[in-house]
Design an enzyme around this catalytic site. Structure first.
Site, PDB file in Angstrom:
ATOM      1  N   GLY A   1       3.108  -1.301   4.433  1.00  0.00           N
ATOM      2  CA  GLY A   1       3.379   0.340   4.079  1.00  0.00           C
ATOM      3  C   GLY A   1       4.282   0.424   3.415  1.00  0.00           C
ATOM      4  O   GLY A   1       5.111   0.600   2.239  1.00  0.00           O
ATOM      5  N   GLY A   2       5.300   1.465   4.385  1.00  0.00           N
ATOM      6  CA  GLY A   2       6.768   1.908   4.034  1.00  0.00           C
ATOM      7  C   GLY A   2       7.406   1.075   3.599  1.00  0.00           C
ATOM      8  O   GLY A   2       7.985   1.611   2.467  1.00  0.00           O
TER       9      GLY A   2
ATOM     10  N   GLY B   1       3.255   2.142  10.573  1.00  0.00           N
ATOM     11  CA  GLY B   1       4.386   3.366  10.460  1.00  0.00           C
ATOM     12  C   GLY B   1       5.164   3.606  11.866  1.00  0.00           C
ATOM     13  O   GLY B   1       5.762   4.407  11.500  1.00  0.00           O
TER      14      GLY B   1
ATOM     15  N   HIS C   1      -9.135   0.529   6.040  1.00  0.00           N
ATOM     16  CA  HIS C   1      -7.635   1.055   6.579  1.00  0.00           C
ATOM     17  C   HIS C   1      -7.765   1.486   7.557  1.00  0.00           C
ATOM     18  O   HIS C   1      -8.568   2.898   7.719  1.00  0.00           O
ATOM     19  CB  HIS C   1      -6.978   1.849   5.538  1.00  0.00           C
ATOM     20  CG  HIS C   1      -4.777   1.995   5.422  1.00  0.00           C
ATOM     21  ND1 HIS C   1      -4.789   2.543   6.792  1.00  0.00           N
ATOM     22  CD2 HIS C   1      -4.606   0.619   5.497  1.00  0.00           C
ATOM     23  CE1 HIS C   1      -3.037   2.001   7.089  1.00  0.00           C
ATOM     24  NE2 HIS C   1      -2.798   1.120   6.270  1.00  0.00           N
TER      25      HIS C   1
ATOM     26  N   GLU D   1      -4.129  -5.519  11.537  1.00  0.00           N
ATOM     27  CA  GLU D   1      -3.476  -4.056  11.653  1.00  0.00           C
ATOM     28  C   GLU D   1      -3.621  -3.353  12.563  1.00  0.00           C
ATOM     29  O   GLU D   1      -4.228  -2.879  12.645  1.00  0.00           O
ATOM     30  CB  GLU D   1      -3.402  -2.814   9.878  1.00  0.00           C
ATOM     31  CG  GLU D   1      -3.234  -4.417   8.593  1.00  0.00           C
ATOM     32  CD  GLU D   1      -2.386  -2.648   7.737  1.00  0.00           C
ATOM     33  OE1 GLU D   1      -1.547  -2.891   7.556  1.00  0.00           O
ATOM     34  OE2 GLU D   1      -3.321  -1.661   7.824  1.00  0.00           O
TER      35      GLU D   1
ATOM     36  N   GLU E   1      -6.597   4.871   8.348  1.00  0.00           N
ATOM     37  CA  GLU E   1      -6.206   6.118   8.319  1.00  0.00           C
ATOM     38  C   GLU E   1      -7.741   6.066   7.766  1.00  0.00           C
ATOM     39  O   GLU E   1      -7.442   7.621   7.937  1.00  0.00           O
ATOM     40  CB  GLU E   1      -4.783   6.263   7.341  1.00  0.00           C
ATOM     41  CG  GLU E   1      -3.727   5.404   8.051  1.00  0.00           C
ATOM     42  CD  GLU E   1      -2.894   5.218   7.291  1.00  0.00           C
ATOM     43  OE1 GLU E   1      -2.920   5.270   5.763  1.00  0.00           O
ATOM     44  OE2 GLU E   1      -1.233   5.003   7.956  1.00  0.00           O
TER      45      GLU E   1
ATOM     46  N   ASN F   1       0.751  -1.086  -0.279  1.00  0.00           N
ATOM     47  CA  ASN F   1       0.098  -0.127   0.163  1.00  0.00           C
ATOM     48  C   ASN F   1       1.117   1.569   0.152  1.00  0.00           C
ATOM     49  O   ASN F   1       1.796   1.491   0.869  1.00  0.00           O
ATOM     50  CB  ASN F   1      -0.536   0.313   0.924  1.00  0.00           C
ATOM     51  CG  ASN F   1      -1.612   1.115   1.395  1.00  0.00           C
ATOM     52  OD1 ASN F   1      -2.003   2.009   0.437  1.00  0.00           O
ATOM     53  ND2 ASN F   1      -1.887   1.309   2.909  1.00  0.00           N
ATOM     54  N   TRP F   2       0.473   1.933  -1.305  1.00  0.00           N
ATOM     55  CA  TRP F   2       1.265   3.476  -1.612  1.00  0.00           C
ATOM     56  C   TRP F   2       1.334   4.224  -0.687  1.00  0.00           C
ATOM     57  O   TRP F   2       1.943   5.368  -0.535  1.00  0.00           O
ATOM     58  CB  TRP F   2       1.841   3.620  -3.258  1.00  0.00           C
ATOM     59  CG  TRP F   2       2.051   2.355  -3.320  1.00  0.00           C
ATOM     60  CD1 TRP F   2       2.537   1.336  -3.291  1.00  0.00           C
ATOM     61  CD2 TRP F   2       2.631   2.654  -5.093  1.00  0.00           C
ATOM     62  NE1 TRP F   2       3.726   0.459  -4.114  1.00  0.00           N
ATOM     63  CE2 TRP F   2       3.416   1.450  -5.089  1.00  0.00           C
ATOM     64  CE3 TRP F   2       2.715   4.044  -5.687  1.00  0.00           C
ATOM     65  CZ2 TRP F   2       3.811   1.414  -6.393  1.00  0.00           C
ATOM     66  CZ3 TRP F   2       2.998   3.230  -7.174  1.00  0.00           C
ATOM     67  CH2 TRP F   2       3.340   2.636  -7.966  1.00  0.00           C
ATOM     68  N   LYS F   3       0.013   4.581   0.348  1.00  0.00           N
ATOM     69  CA  LYS F   3      -0.818   5.563   0.705  1.00  0.00           C
ATOM     70  C   LYS F   3      -0.630   6.897  -0.543  1.00  0.00           C
ATOM     71  O   LYS F   3      -0.365   6.296  -1.682  1.00  0.00           O
ATOM     72  CB  LYS F   3       0.040   6.281   1.760  1.00  0.00           C
ATOM     73  CG  LYS F   3       0.099   4.384   2.937  1.00  0.00           C
ATOM     74  CD  LYS F   3       0.195   4.451   4.348  1.00  0.00           C
ATOM     75  CE  LYS F   3       0.627   3.599   4.874  1.00  0.00           C
ATOM     76  NZ  LYS F   3       0.610   3.718   6.307  1.00  0.00           N
TER      77      LYS F   3
ATOM     78  N   SER G   1       4.511  -2.497  10.131  1.00  0.00           N
ATOM     79  CA  SER G   1       5.780  -2.152   9.983  1.00  0.00           C
ATOM     80  C   SER G   1       6.592  -3.502   9.789  1.00  0.00           C
ATOM     81  O   SER G   1       7.233  -4.043  10.717  1.00  0.00           O
ATOM     82  CB  SER G   1       6.344  -1.797  11.235  1.00  0.00           C
ATOM     83  OG  SER G   1       6.112  -0.426  12.100  1.00  0.00           O
TER      84      SER G   1
HETATM   85  C1  PEP Z   1      -0.105   0.255   6.285  1.00  0.00           C
HETATM   86  O1  PEP Z   1      -0.325   1.274   5.751  1.00  0.00           O
HETATM   87  O2  PEP Z   1      -0.973  -1.088   6.463  1.00  0.00           O
HETATM   88  C2  PEP Z   1       1.385  -0.365   6.986  1.00  0.00           C
HETATM   89  C3  PEP Z   1       0.975  -1.109   7.474  1.00  0.00           C
HETATM   90  O3  PEP Z   1       1.986   0.619   6.901  1.00  0.00           O
HETATM   91  P1  PEP Z   1       3.375   0.176   7.948  1.00  0.00           P
HETATM   92  O4  PEP Z   1       4.106  -1.313   6.843  1.00  0.00           O
HETATM   93  O5  PEP Z   1       4.358   1.027   6.779  1.00  0.00           O
HETATM   94  O6  PEP Z   1       3.400   0.122   8.802  1.00  0.00           O
END
Ligand code: PEP
Length: 255
Positions: A237-238, A176, A98, A170, A100, A9-11, A216
């Site tokens: 994500g990251g 993040g 999600h 999650e 967010e 997921n690039w957000k 993460s």
């Molecule tokens: C996400 O955005 O779903 C996520 C898990 O981000 P990260 O891997 O950066 O924690």
């Protein structure tokens, strides 16, 4: 065997040029270096979906997904994107709920249930996110919160519909932040979610549902997480923003 799914997921990151460079690099690295069976999903911003989908057409196990969709089919909803539009851009998956979106855009379970319906009607595969905040975990409300998210978002579906759902657990405190849930913590919740699905549908159905972990995930912790019996992949994500780290996480799914 359940489908294993690694999704990035690039957000709200990467303009078109950088995004296409990332997909080109990562898709080729995965093709050359990965011999497992996991499905890989690239989840860029909406406006890159068509170009990314075209780029991935030649890679049989690599797909695109959207980060959200409207709960409406069409109409006067300025700025919204419908499930049918997403499908027409070549995407197969859509993240629904999600944290967010829940936190910053007040998306609640009933609304998310409508989004799930519009995805399924348009032959898109939802990745439905659930997870507790730090405060909810510290006050031991996490099982209750997750059960409500699963029941209210998904349990209106019939047995054949639920089979199209991927669940992503999650924990909000791990997204993040660099803090990953321990494998035991994640496995405990994944088994709990599978148990909820088994009681509402059947153990056979629950056994077929892919449950991803997100929060993460990195190349350093992916293999240990993926070795747990109820962890069927990751929502990343990251670490999905770089071809090397994303590919290395995919490679950690050895099944
Ligand atoms: C996400 O955005 O779903 C996520 C898990 O981000 P990260 O891997 O950066 O924690």
């Amino acid at each position: 065997m359940r489908k294993k799914i690694i999704a990035g997921n690039w957000k709200m990151n990467k303009n078109l040029e950088d995004g296409l460079a990332l997909v080109s690099e990562a898709s080729n690295m995965i093709k050359d270096e990965y011999n497992g069976n996991a499905i890989v999903v690239f989840i860029p911003p909406y406006i890159h979906l068509n170009a990314v989908s075209k780029m991935l057409a030649a890679y049989p196990n690599q797909f695109t997904g959207a980060q959200n969709c409207s709960n409406h089919e069409s109409g006067a909803y300025t700025g919204e994107i419908s499930a049918s539009m997403i499908g027409s851009c070549g995407a197969n998956y859509v993240i629904i709920g999600h944290s967010e979106r829940r936190q910053y855009f007040n998306e609640h379970n009933q609304w998310l249930a409508q989004k799930i319906d519009t995805c399924l009607k348009n032959k898109l595969l939802p990745i439905y996110c659930c997870g507790e905040t730090l405060e909810e975990r510290e006050t031991e409300k996490h099982f209750h919160v997750i059960a409500s998210q699963i029941k209210e978002g998904l349990f209106h579906l019939n047995a054949s519909e639920i089979l199209n759902i991927t669940v992503a657990y999650e924990p909000v405190w791990a997204i993040g932040t660099g803090k990953t849930a321990s494998t035991d913590q994640a496995q405990e919740i994944h088994a709990f979610i599978r148990g909820l699905i088994a009681s509402n549908y059947s153990p056979e159905i629950a056994d077929q549902i892919t449950i991803q972990y997100g929060g993460s995930v990195k190349p350093e912790n992916a293999a240990e997480l993926f070795a747990a019996p109820d962890i069927d992949g990751a929502l990343i994500g990251g670490a999905a923003l770089q071809s090397r780290s994303f590919t290395d996480i995919v490679k950690a799914m050895t099944l």
